[in-house]
Write a protein that holds these residues in place. Structure first.
Motif, short mmCIF file in Angstrom:
data_model
loop_
_atom_site.label_atom_id
_atom_site.label_comp_id
_atom_site.label_asym_id
_atom_site.label_seq_id
_atom_site.Cartn_x
_atom_site.Cartn_y
_atom_site.Cartn_z
N ALA A 91 -31.52 30.26 -46.10
CA ALA A 91 -31.60 30.49 -44.66
C ALA A 91 -30.37 31.24 -44.15
CB ALA A 91 -31.76 29.17 -43.92
N VAL A 92 -29.20 30.84 -44.61
CA VAL A 92 -27.96 31.51 -44.20
C VAL A 92 -28.00 32.99 -44.58
CG1 VAL A 92 -25.47 31.64 -44.60
CG2 VAL A 92 -26.56 29.41 -44.28
N GLU A 93 -28.39 33.25 -45.82
CA GLU A 93 -28.43 34.63 -46.30
C GLU A 93 -29.49 35.46 -45.58
OE1 GLU A 93 -28.98 34.11 -50.48
OE2 GLU A 93 -26.85 33.70 -50.87
N ALA A 94 -30.51 34.79 -45.06
CA ALA A 94 -31.57 35.50 -44.33
C ALA A 94 -31.22 35.72 -42.86
CB ALA A 94 -32.88 34.73 -44.44
N GLY A 95 -30.08 35.20 -42.43
CA GLY A 95 -29.67 35.37 -41.04
C GLY A 95 -30.29 34.36 -40.10
N ILE A 96 -30.88 33.30 -40.62
CA ILE A 96 -31.46 32.25 -39.79
C ILE A 96 -30.32 31.35 -39.31
CG2 ILE A 96 -33.02 30.25 -39.80
CD1 ILE A 96 -34.55 31.73 -42.07
N GLU A 97 -30.37 30.94 -38.05
CA GLU A 97 -29.28 30.18 -37.46
C GLU A 97 -29.14 28.81 -38.12
OE1 GLU A 97 -27.59 28.91 -33.04
OE2 GLU A 97 -29.51 29.95 -33.23
N CYS A 98 -27.92 28.52 -38.58
CA CYS A 98 -27.63 27.26 -39.25
C CYS A 98 -26.35 26.64 -38.71
CB CYS A 98 -27.47 27.48 -40.76
SG CYS A 98 -28.94 28.06 -41.62
N ASN A 99 -26.23 25.34 -38.91
CA ASN A 99 -25.00 24.62 -38.62
C ASN A 99 -24.71 23.79 -39.86
OD1 ASN A 99 -22.78 23.59 -37.16
ND2 ASN A 99 -23.99 21.86 -36.44
N ILE A 100 -24.78 22.48 -39.75
CA ILE A 100 -24.72 21.64 -40.95
C ILE A 100 -25.96 21.90 -41.80
CG2 ILE A 100 -24.68 19.26 -41.80
CD1 ILE A 100 -23.22 18.52 -39.19
N GLY A 101 -27.10 21.95 -41.14
CA GLY A 101 -28.37 22.29 -41.77
C GLY A 101 -28.99 23.50 -41.10
N ILE A 102 -30.28 23.70 -41.33
CA ILE A 102 -31.01 24.80 -40.71
C ILE A 102 -31.47 24.31 -39.33
CG2 ILE A 102 -32.94 26.40 -40.93
CD1 ILE A 102 -32.93 25.73 -43.96
N LEU A 103 -31.01 24.95 -38.29
CA LEU A 103 -31.27 24.48 -36.93
C LEU A 103 -32.74 24.67 -36.55
CD1 LEU A 103 -28.03 25.79 -35.23
CD2 LEU A 103 -28.69 23.39 -35.48
N VAL A 104 -33.34 23.62 -35.99
CA VAL A 104 -34.74 23.67 -35.56
C VAL A 104 -34.87 23.08 -34.16
CG1 VAL A 104 -35.68 23.56 -37.91
CG2 VAL A 104 -35.28 21.44 -36.64
N ASP A 105 -35.92 23.53 -33.45
CA ASP A 105 -36.20 22.98 -32.12
C ASP A 105 -37.13 21.78 -32.25
OD1 ASP A 105 -38.75 23.98 -32.59
OD2 ASP A 105 -38.60 25.60 -31.13
N GLU A 106 -37.66 21.31 -31.12
CA GLU A 106 -38.52 20.12 -31.13
C GLU A 106 -39.84 20.34 -31.85
OE1 GLU A 106 -38.89 21.89 -26.90
OE2 GLU A 106 -37.44 21.84 -28.56
N TYR A 107 -40.20 21.62 -32.11
CA TYR A 107 -41.41 21.93 -32.85
C TYR A 107 -41.11 22.25 -34.32
CZ TYR A 107 -43.22 22.26 -28.12
OH TYR A 107 -43.56 21.97 -26.81
N LEU A 108 -39.86 22.08 -34.71
CA LEU A 108 -39.36 22.32 -36.06
C LEU A 108 -39.31 23.81 -36.41
CD1 LEU A 108 -41.08 19.32 -37.90
CD2 LEU A 108 -38.81 19.43 -36.85
N ARG A 109 -39.29 24.66 -35.38
CA ARG A 109 -39.15 26.09 -35.58
C ARG A 109 -37.67 26.45 -35.71
NH1 ARG A 109 -42.54 27.73 -30.32
NH2 ARG A 109 -40.73 26.57 -29.55
N THR A 110 -37.37 27.39 -36.58
CA THR A 110 -36.02 27.90 -36.71
C THR A 110 -35.80 29.00 -35.67
OG1 THR A 110 -36.60 29.67 -38.27
CG2 THR A 110 -36.18 27.46 -39.19
N SER A 111 -34.68 29.72 -35.80
CA SER A 111 -34.40 30.83 -34.89
C SER A 111 -35.35 32.01 -35.11
CB SER A 111 -32.95 31.30 -35.05
OG SER A 111 -32.67 31.64 -36.40
#
Length: 447
Positions: A243-263
């Motif tokens: 996820a990090v290498e793909a440019g998806i927003e992460c913190n400790i883990g891969i950040l998701v909203d209440e629907y479990l969607r990433t950035s």
């Protein structure tokens, strides 16, 4: 619609099955570890001789083909969000309409060079179990376990089952003292030692000695422990590299909203690798627990199939086993908290206990912590969800008894504790021989 799932643990497998129930989508599930999904928590029983590998599979091998879920045993090298495509280690590209990242966790390794020594390893993947078995076949004279979580005590039980002398190092002043209340933590510490494990508290590894094979560990207090096996069980962290290498927003883990969607709107993250942007009050943003992964798989599948459901953490639950003592927790059970009180009972043998946590001001039940005793999950959740008064819970506690026909009952003991603590004359109102849980819940809902 094409759905690709990276990871075949409980989260990924649940998502695949749930999507199939609600959709005719093309489903591809990829795993670097194994072709067929298996129960990670059952690995220890293979080593102990209680199960074989095939017994740990979540379903028969034919299940996946029958349900038109394609399994690929390969490593994913890259996610390209611009083309909605993933690249496998063999160079093959797979396009997706929806992608689920369920890559799980990786073990925490404080010093990478430790793992370079033969005899030093983690216990998380199937390959770790194979490595441990090979080491045991060569003979382990003395083992050291570094880290006192659930994986650590599983490894201690595994080594104990083979008669391997073991030293267990934990940082806290008692086992899992950062999670369990003091009485339960000391109970399990005593139990570990009673099994012949050399449990050393407030201790950890400073360095590992050896040229090619591990020969000893030196602790922070300066003690040298000769050993030819070291198990690193210092916890896990989300596996987010793709996820990090793909440019998806992460913190400790891969950040998701209440629907479990990433950035990225086409990509979901579930299970141990997912981090909630807005966790519920009192809950962690990353919860690497089996039942959370399963629930996330169901919710992500529903959203992919157009049902639009939010992931709600709900009432906390966990279960484990510390050698011969089963552990169940429902709701909020803090190590310490000035706003709560506990009604606590432990048997004379120190192997069973009941803890009822309640709000100090309102006396509303908040949580249950059980050692060597099991209560009905649905009833404990009902009491917590409905903020039931402690007196109501205590007087109806026999209804919670999970197996009244074949196990001892200790509800009278906790009632006596209640009466002493509150200067009350309450008495049991439920007959533990009758399974009236559903009837009780219906009656309370109608009031």
């Amino acid at each position: 619609m094409s759905v690709v799932i990276i990871g075949n643990g409980i989260a990924g497998s649940t998502a695949a099955r749930s999507i199939r129930r609600h959709s005719n989508a093309e489903i591809i599930m990829i795993s670097e570890e194994t072709e067929y999904p298996f129960s990670r928590t059952a690995l220890m029983y293979i080593f102990m001789g209680h199960m074989k590998w095939d017994h740990t599979l979540l379903f028969e091998k034919s299940f996946w083909k029958k349900n038109k879920i394609q399994l690929i045993h390969a490593k994913v090298n890259r996610i390209d969000t611009s083309t909605s495509c993933i690249t496998l280690s063999g160079g093959e590209n797979l396009s997706y309409d929806q992608l689920i990242i369920a890559t799980g966790s990786n073990p925490v390794i404080p010093e990478q060079h430790w793992i370079a020594l033969r005899g030093v390893q983690c216990l998380y993947h199937r390959a770790d179990l194979i490595q441990l078995e090979a080491r045991a076949q060569c003979g382990i004279r003395h083992a050291v376990i570094a880290g006192g979580g659930l994986i650590g005590i599983e490894l201690a039980e595994m080594l104990h089952s083979r008669g391997i002398p073991t030293t267990f190092l934990v940082r806290e002043n008692s086992y899992w003292g950062n999670v369990l209340p003091e009485e339960e933590s000391f109970m399990i510490s005593r139990h570990i030692r009673s099994m012949g494990i050399d449990l050393k508290t407030e201790e950890e590894i400073d360095r590992v000695e050896g040229l090619t094979d591990v020969q000893a560990v030196i602790t922070k207090k300066g003690e040298k422990i000769n050993c030819d096996f070291v198990g690193i069980t210092m916890g896990v962290h989300p596996q987010k590299k793709l996820a990090v290498e793909a440019g998806i927003e992460c913190n400790i883990g891969i950040l998701v909203d209440e629907y479990l969607r990433t950035s990225d709107e086409k990509i979901f993250a579930i299970g141990d690798c997912a981090e909630l942007r807005r966790p519920a009050q009192g809950r962690r943003a990353v919860e690497a627990v089996w039942f959370c992964g399963r629930t996330m798989g169901t919710i992500a599948a529903a959203n992919i199939c157009g049902q639009r459901k939010q992931y709600k953490q709900g009432i906390w639950f966990n279960a484990a086993k510390f050698f011969n003592i089963e552990y169940h927790v429902y709701g909020y059970v803090p190590v310490r908290d000035d706003t709560t009180e506990s009604l606590f009972w432990m048997d004379d043998a120190g192997i069973r206990s009941i803890r009822l946590v309640y709000d100090k001001q309102s006396c509303k039940i908040l949580g249950f912590n059980l050692m060597g005793i099991r209560y009905r999950h649905e009833l404990c959740e009902f009491w917590i969800e409905n903020q039931t008064n402690l007196r109501e819970v205590v007087t109806h506690l026999p209804l919670a008894n999970f197996d009244p026909e074949f196990s001892d009952s200790f509800e009278i003991e906790i009632l006596q504790k209640y009466n002493q603590q509150f200067n009350d004359q309450a008495f049991l109102l439920a007959d533990r021989r009758l399974d009236d849980v559903a009837k009780y819940i219906r009656q309370k809902q109608m009031q």
